[in-house]
Write a protein that holds these residues in place. Sequence first.
Motif, PDB file in Angstrom:
ATOM      1  N   ILE A  37       0.844  -1.195   0.000  1.00  0.00           N
ATOM      2  CA  ILE A  37       0.000   0.000   0.000  1.00  0.00           C
ATOM      3  C   ILE A  37       0.878   1.242   0.000  1.00  0.00           C
ATOM      4  O   ILE A  37       0.619   2.208  -0.733  1.00  0.00           O
ATOM      5  N   VAL A  38       1.911   1.219   0.811  1.00  0.00           N
ATOM      6  CA  VAL A  38       2.825   2.356   0.865  1.00  0.00           C
ATOM      7  C   VAL A  38       3.516   2.543  -0.484  1.00  0.00           C
ATOM      8  O   VAL A  38       3.654   3.667  -0.981  1.00  0.00           O
TER       9      VAL A  38
ATOM     10  N   ALA B  73      12.421  -8.912  10.378  1.00  0.00           N
ATOM     11  CA  ALA B  73      12.786  -7.721   9.607  1.00  0.00           C
ATOM     12  C   ALA B  73      13.340  -8.084   8.228  1.00  0.00           C
ATOM     13  O   ALA B  73      13.090  -7.373   7.250  1.00  0.00           O
ATOM     14  N   ASP B  74      14.048  -9.177   8.163  1.00  0.00           N
ATOM     15  CA  ASP B  74      14.661  -9.565   6.886  1.00  0.00           C
ATOM     16  C   ASP B  74      13.624  -9.759   5.789  1.00  0.00           C
ATOM     17  O   ASP B  74      13.878  -9.483   4.618  1.00  0.00           O
ATOM     18  N   ALA B  75      12.444 -10.251   6.183  1.00  0.00           N
ATOM     19  CA  ALA B  75      11.401 -10.542   5.197  1.00  0.00           C
ATOM     20  C   ALA B  75      10.918  -9.285   4.478  1.00  0.00           C
ATOM     21  O   ALA B  75      10.385  -9.367   3.370  1.00  0.00           O
ATOM     22  N   PHE B  76      11.101  -8.112   5.101  1.00  0.00           N
ATOM     23  CA  PHE B  76      10.551  -6.873   4.530  1.00  0.00           C
ATOM     24  C   PHE B  76      11.618  -5.963   3.939  1.00  0.00           C
ATOM     25  O   PHE B  76      11.297  -4.969   3.299  1.00  0.00           O
ATOM     26  N   LYS B  77      12.860  -6.338   4.164  1.00  0.00           N
ATOM     27  CA  LYS B  77      13.951  -5.423   3.827  1.00  0.00           C
ATOM     28  C   LYS B  77      13.972  -5.042   2.354  1.00  0.00           C
ATOM     29  O   LYS B  77      14.154  -3.874   2.003  1.00  0.00           O
ATOM     30  N   GLU B  78      13.753  -6.022   1.498  1.00  0.00           N
ATOM     31  CA  GLU B  78      13.837  -5.756   0.060  1.00  0.00           C
ATOM     32  C   GLU B  78      12.779  -4.740  -0.374  1.00  0.00           C
ATOM     33  O   GLU B  78      13.084  -3.778  -1.087  1.00  0.00           O
ATOM     34  N   ASN B  79      11.554  -4.942   0.079  1.00  0.00           N
ATOM     35  CA  ASN B  79      10.480  -4.030  -0.306  1.00  0.00           C
ATOM     36  C   ASN B  79      10.639  -2.649   0.328  1.00  0.00           C
ATOM     37  O   ASN B  79      10.304  -1.639  -0.286  1.00  0.00           O
ATOM     38  N   VAL B  80      11.131  -2.629   1.561  1.00  0.00           N
ATOM     39  CA  VAL B  80      11.382  -1.343   2.208  1.00  0.00           C
ATOM     40  C   VAL B  80      12.434  -0.572   1.418  1.00  0.00           C
ATOM     41  O   VAL B  80      12.277   0.630   1.144  1.00  0.00           O
ATOM     42  N   ASN B  81      13.472  -1.265   1.043  1.00  0.00           N
ATOM     43  CA  ASN B  81      14.545  -0.642   0.278  1.00  0.00           C
ATOM     44  C   ASN B  81      14.012  -0.064  -1.032  1.00  0.00           C
ATOM     45  O   ASN B  81      14.363   1.056  -1.413  1.00  0.00           O
ATOM     46  N   SER B  82      13.147  -0.801  -1.695  1.00  0.00           N
ATOM     47  CA  SER B  82      12.637  -0.313  -2.974  1.00  0.00           C
ATOM     48  C   SER B  82      11.735   0.900  -2.779  1.00  0.00           C
ATOM     49  O   SER B  82      11.674   1.788  -3.643  1.00  0.00           O
ATOM     50  N   CYS B  83      11.045   0.973  -1.646  1.00  0.00           N
ATOM     51  CA  CYS B  83      10.248   2.165  -1.357  1.00  0.00           C
ATOM     52  C   CYS B  83      11.142   3.390  -1.175  1.00  0.00           C
ATOM     53  O   CYS B  83      10.834   4.474  -1.689  1.00  0.00           O
TER      54      CYS B  83
END
Lengths: 186, 186
Positions: B61-62, B114-124
């Motif tokens: 969503i973000v 946290a590792d599970a979300f790192k890739e998507n956070v980085n792309s944001c």
Amino acid sequence: MRTQKVDPENVDLKLFETFSKLGYDGASMQLLAKATGLKKASLYHRFPDGKKEMAQHALSIVEEWIQQNIVSVSANKNIKPEARLKKVIASIDELYNGGANNCLLRTLTVGTDADAFKENVNSCFNLLADGFADIAIDLGLSPEAAEQQARFINLLIQGSLVLAGATSDKNYFKNSLAKIPALLAA
Amino acid sequence: MRTQKVDPENVDLKLFETFSKLGYDGASMQLLAKATGLKKASLYHRFPDGKKEMAQHALSIVEEWIQQNIVSVSANKNIKPEARLKKVIASIDELYNGGANNCLLRTLTVGTDADAFKENVNSCFNLLADGFADIAIDLGLSPEAAEQQARFINLLIQGSLVLAGATSDKNYFKNSLAKIPALLAA
DNA sequence: GTCTATAGCTAGATAGAC
DNA sequence: GTCTATCTAGCTATAGAC
């Protein structure tokens, strides 16, 4: 009083590291026990009020660290302010392992019990700012400018740690530390 | 397909808000159910892979929000770059509720998963930087300078949100937003 | 699609042996 | 002071009625 079989300073360090990395909710008693090398019941012996006390203790360790490595150094008039600044920046670099570590002051402000730590976290940020402001004043800044710049340095450090952690690029942190001297120049 | 009794957009919003405020470990299924107005089992019906999928969904969503409110606006050559900048700054102000809200990109980078979300956070974060860089280039900055300043804006926003949250002083956030235009001036 | 009820597990915390 | 064993409550997740 019997001898403690596990070095208290190492327990302190591991509590600090675990809460810093995982936050309050993520740092389970099981993980804290494994990290410290003590069984859960032994941790409760040392911290009768449980996990909250352990996190508060970790916070108090940070507060003492700031007093010793930032506030005391910043206020030491026997050393040139430029040299004091270099020391405190090097200490911060070490505290955060060059940008690889999370900041406990940040991780404890998110979660179900964040309110319990807010006051102490706030006072840590104030101590940090006071230290930088001390140096800034001795470098020739007005008290108002010194405080403003000191607060901005806190912001830079926190922002750089968030980005460094999220992107695995420590340069965010390194670059922010490098900017500090210019920010405090008169 | 039966009618969904609870508005999907509101569920999205509540998931986003709850994970943003409490982080992954702090946002329990019980709290997520209460926030969305759906029972736990209903949440599992919508998100069969469970809590991780819910957090990933909040992240997505973000990401969509950034695409629509930052990237698309920043790339719109029909509007003057100064006006585009004003729009995206206003959007960010709104997203974070004037500095009162935590950033999901930050809260999901701390915790046991946290590792599970790192890739998507980085792309944001990359998308955000790309948006600001787009405007900066149109304002006359070199591509290199534009990227550097755009990354620094990410840092300012994150740092200001950390400090605003910890100290309950939204001025950290407001002041950082106010600095952005000057940072992108040629 | 939403619900009640519950399984199976892990959480934080405690009792009592040594 | 540290341990094993255990308690209760909460957790994520599932089964099955409607």
